[in-house]
Design a protein around this motif. Sequence first.
Motif, PDB file in Angstrom:
ATOM      1  N   HIS A  24       0.812  -1.213   0.000  1.00 28.08           N
ATOM      2  CA  HIS A  24       0.000   0.000   0.000  1.00 28.08           C
ATOM      3  C   HIS A  24       0.843   1.261   0.000  1.00 28.08           C
ATOM      4  CE1 HIS A  24      -3.742  -2.209   1.827  1.00 28.08           C
ATOM      5  NE2 HIS A  24      -3.348  -2.694   0.675  1.00 28.08           N
TER       6      HIS A  24
ATOM      7  N   SER B  93      -3.490   1.795   6.379  1.00 24.39           N
ATOM      8  CA  SER B  93      -4.183   2.375   5.216  1.00 24.39           C
ATOM      9  C   SER B  93      -5.686   2.196   5.349  1.00 24.39           C
ATOM     10  CB  SER B  93      -3.681   1.729   3.928  1.00 24.39           C
ATOM     11  OG  SER B  93      -3.752   0.321   4.008  1.00 24.39           O
TER      12      SER B  93
ATOM     13  N   THR C 276      -7.015   6.811   3.947  1.00 25.54           N
ATOM     14  CA  THR C 276      -7.200   6.791   2.495  1.00 25.54           C
ATOM     15  C   THR C 276      -8.330   7.699   2.036  1.00 25.54           C
ATOM     16  OG1 THR C 276      -8.621   4.835   2.727  1.00 25.54           O
ATOM     17  CG2 THR C 276      -6.287   4.465   2.271  1.00 25.54           C
TER      18      THR C 276
ATOM     19  N   GLY D 270      -2.553   7.294   0.503  1.00 25.38           N
ATOM     20  CA  GLY D 270      -2.654   5.865   0.253  1.00 25.38           C
ATOM     21  C   GLY D 270      -3.451   5.585  -1.009  1.00 25.38           C
TER      22      GLY D 270
ATOM     23  N   ALA E 174      -9.320   2.367  -0.435  1.00 28.11           N
ATOM     24  CA  ALA E 174     -10.513   3.049   0.083  1.00 28.11           C
ATOM     25  C   ALA E 174     -11.770   2.545  -0.614  1.00 28.11           C
ATOM     26  CB  ALA E 174     -10.368   4.558  -0.108  1.00 28.11           C
TER      27      ALA E 174
END
Length: 547
Positions: free
Chosen positions: A49, A483, A488, A494, A499
């Motif tokens: 990530h 993350s 996010t 990120g 997300a």
Amino acid sequence: MRAGFRQSMAWLHTWSGLLVCWVLLLMFCGGSASYFKEEISLWMRPELHRTAPAAEVPATQVAQNAVRYLSRQAPDAARWFITLPDDRRQAATVRWVYKPGQAPRDADGKPRRFDSRLLDPATGAPLQAARETRGGEFLYRLHFDLHYMPARWARWIAGFCAMFMLVAIVSGVITHRRIFADFFTFRRGKGQRSWLDAHNALAVLALPFHLMITYTGLVTLLFMYMPWGIEAAYRGGERAFQAEAMLRPRPASAAGTPAALTSVADMVAQAERRWQGAAPRRITVNLPGDANATVALTRAEPTTLAHDASTLEFSGTSGAMLRAYAEDKSAAELTRSVMTGLHIAGFASPGLRALFFLCGLAGSAMVATGAILWAVRTRQQQAKALAAGARPGVGLRLVEALNIGAIAGLPIAFASYFWANRLLPVELAQRPEAEIRWFFIAWAACALLALLRPARGMWRAQLWVGAALFGGVPVLNALTTGSHLGVTLLQGRGPAAVAGFDLVTLTLGIALAAAAWMVGRGQPAPRRTSRQPQKVAEVAAVTQEPA
């Protein structure tokens, strides 16, 4: 023929859909997830990530780094595969196929056909911290390979079910004279009528997609389902046909003479010049270290509908370009390529892939409501016998149990796969297979419980479990990585794909919770002194909700 043509089509629609609906549901769910398989794979490798964007590293450098690693790690392999990173893939992927008799054995004693690694695009060093997982690739393969069976058998089963689906769609359109008017009709709380309205609305909502995805799914495996013409004309089968038709290179035979592989980076540069700056997506090195070695560079998936990207074949020892494949397609081949492209949607932008995903979910719900509708209708037909004390028929009990195990149990299996990815030890041996086992363990447990007690309470329990597991995925991500949605989404740091995954799983969890609440919102029947009126009340309650 039954009473009339339309009645015959109704009978055909019912049985062609029911007999394969549970396999179709798995295919729709896995296929829908496949539109974001790269994003799913990224979420399931949280160590990546924070990897720098791969687009900053030239393709020539990534290719040379990958070849250097493979030369050290697998110099005697039969074939190398290199997948270059792009805006959806953070790392380079290398895979090598072992020669017969040279494959190492797993802990269970079975020989491995191939191995793979993730490499840092800039340095070519293996990303040792990234956990092993099949990620979204498992879900993609699941929707036509079905796992735990020979791939050829599974694809025949998938094709058989897809043909039944196509028959069900066509016969359903013929059966419903007012199908488009019915799309705007939904009668809530009317038992069988409500389920029929929901089924009709979901079917019409994405009818073009359902027709397209079913028919093109059959076309993707056209040469397997109808091989006779190719086998009659080409003794070498499909590979010989594709090589002569200039679709794909045919692997050469080994010369047995050692020879060094020339610079693959120079071949990548030649390909980029020929493709006006477009980079290759995949590099295949056949017979590395042999005098007959060849290198095939396949262009990144184009933004056009046609799926088969052009491929350039080079001599592995001299670096000279030998042939170009899939550049000048015939009308027939272009048609097949477009149909394959429509099914896979490699051309699609993120927004269009999201639309395909939603249509896939609508298809899943269409199949599910059709199966529930059959059970509700059959239970209503048996209402008098059930009220008199008779037991439901074997067919009805089986369908009701399979409905619970597939419709309510499948979300639990998907969510269990994601939970296993984060809860299993990172260093666990054969970790990808362990994650997949938890998918099938959870699904088998749901199916077994449904067979033991196919009742409304089991519907409610499994839907709540699925809601908790899916809704808890973002929480699990927050507890196991840095993350999470607070970073996010709220802070904008990120990968956006992480997300998006968290938001989708949260939405699915809420939808499953709403379904569980709707199943359980009915009031219990009042107490009766007579046994028969009590049974009538029970039957009436069951027909108003999923049985």
